[in-house]
Design a protein around this motif. Structure first.
Motif: not given
Length: 468
Positions: A379-386, A404-415
């Motif tokens: 998963g993408l949990g390890g990205l959170a601190p960065a 995109a749904r896993q990128l909690a806390g930031i704005e994400a646009e599906v391109c």
């Protein structure tokens, strides 16, 4: 070419006919062996036949009559998640399995070396992230300092495609876990471990198997000197295993972010400054913050490892620093491709896992982040601190919405596509920001390789800048 030694007159099977496989077959022929080759892809078999090589279906038991060795290419699984049928057939026939790295270490040294003033040496670099940059940087520093050097392995040329060694030459090899896990001979003069993060877990049966594949370079290779990144427990374990005690300077510990004490020889970077300490005193210091080819803390760790290798080869601090300042960087690895209107554009398509992407994100103050692709395990949990520096994410890939749904806390646009992501990021980027491709995922859902993905990013950026 390095002719394979001590195999003359023997029949040797080669499995996989990519860059390393074809080089292996040619090197076997040059050494007097008789190669028989196989690849699961018909086009590769046709290319081999056009070169005059004997193609034989190695998945069939009868093909192994008279064969003394199987040499397999690194991308072919030999154990997990399941052995390739040809490898299983070799086991059943009692035929040993090796790879081109093993053949290289058995064949590189020759009687000609007796006439050399300085014996050639081999530096082997492994780790999860940064090994390509570290290898290329070592090669660059050596070449800039007047030392003959060649670069091969997981970067550039296949190892058996190298030229025979010259007097005093240093061969720098980047070795992946796929290459170190199987080689029957691993005897580098200097071995480098950069770091460890979860990757290729299906191939190695888990993180422990992955680390064990890297560790073979040290535990079975017996290098004269080990350069070990100690920012993870695995590195600290490895450094402890290799050293006879705190005063053993055959082990050089390296780090990015922490001051290293209690060791005979250490090179570390903190807040952009590299420091070398030996036996309790500082012997060199370099400001890396304005070295254009090495942006960010992750590249400073690479610089520390390269510095340690160069110092172990007898190079002086001033020569190493000057060479580092002229290092141009590698394509697809924190590659600055353009700047326009105060916005920088950086291609880090090689950031194919969470750890490498996180390090790229920490290298720049405010980012328009292009990410996504074939997600890896964990998963993408390890990205959170960065994610604190991310102004917005622009997600590509066939599963862009799920990513995109896993990128909690930031704005994400599906391109979904690179073209759309670059278009949107460029439209919204402000002066002082960086448009960064650091996918945190493999490329194979949309591209043949991370290189193709990076090339698409570069082409899209340049086309739009040219149209302005």
């Amino acid at each position: 070419m390095i002719p394979v030694r001590n195999m003359a007159g023997t029949r040797v099977a080669v499995l996989g006919l990519g860059r390393s496989g074809l080089a292996t077959a040619r090197a076997l022929e040059a050494g007097g062996a008789v190669p028989v080759v196989w690849d699961d892809g018909a086009p590769a078999r046709e290319r081999a036949e056009a070169e005059g090589l004997e193609v034989l279906d190695l998945t069939r038991a009868k093909s192994w009559e008279g064969v003394s060795l199987l040499v397999t290419s690194p991308g072919i699984p030999h154990l997990y998640p399941r052995p390739h049928p040809a490898i299983a057939a070799a086991w059943a026939a009692g035929v040993p399995v090796d790879n081109d790295i093993g053949l290289f270490f058995r064949s590189f040294a020759t009687d000609d070396w007796d006439g050399f003033a300085t014996r050639p040496r081999v530096v082997a670099v492994t780790g999860s992230n940064g090994k390509s940059t570290t290898s290329a940087l070592i090669h660059h520093v050596l070449a800039e300092s007047g030392r003959p050097s060649q670069l091969a392995g997981n970067i550039g040329r296949g190892v058996l495609d190298l030229d025979p060694a010259r007097d005093g030459e240093v061969v720098v090899l980047e070795l992946s876990s796929y290459q170190t896990e199987l080689a029957r001979a691993l005897t580098p003069d200097v071995a480098v471990f950069t770091n460890l993060s979860p990757d290729h877990l299906d191939r190695h049966g888990g993180l422990g198997g992955y680390f064990a594949a890297k560790r073979r370079l040290f535990a079975e290779g017996g290098p004269d000197r080990a350069v070990v990144g100690v920012d993870e427990d695995e590195g600290r374990y490895l450094a402890n295993q290799m050293a006879e005690g705190a005063g053993d300077d055959r082990v050089i510990q390296v780090s990015s972010g922490q001051r290293l004490e209690g060791t005979a020889w250490a090179v570390f970077a903190r807040k952009g400054f590299l420091a070398e300490w030996r036996r309790g005193r500082q012997v060199a210091s370099v400001d890396l913050r304005d070295v254009a080819g090495l942006p960010g803390a992750h590249n400073h760790q690479n610089a520390c490892a390269a510095w340690a290798v160069a110092r172990s080869m007898g190079l002086g601090p001033k020569a190493i620093e000057a060479a580092m300042r002229s290092y141009p960087g590698l394509p697809h690895r924190s590659q600055r491709i353009a700047e326009a209107g105060g916005v920088a554009f950086v291609n880090d398509s090689k950031a194919t896992n969470v750890d490498s992407a996180a390090k790229a994100l920490l290298a720049f103050p405010r980012i328009r982040w292009i990410c996504g692709g074939l997600e890896k395990e964990g998963g993408l949990g390890g990205l959170a601190p960065a994610l604190g520096s991310v102004a917005k994410a622009y997600v590509i890939g066939r599963e862009a919405a799920g990513f995109a749904r896993q990128l909690a806390g930031i704005e994400a646009e599906v391109c979904t596509t690179m073209a759309r992501a670059v278009e949107r990021a460029m439209a919204e980027a402000q002066p002082g920001e960086t448009v960064l491709l650091a996918p945190a995922a493999a490329s194979f859902d949309q591209y043949d390789s991370f290189e193709k993905r990076g090339e698409d990013f570069v082409a899209q950026v340049r086309a739009r800048l040219g149209a302005r």
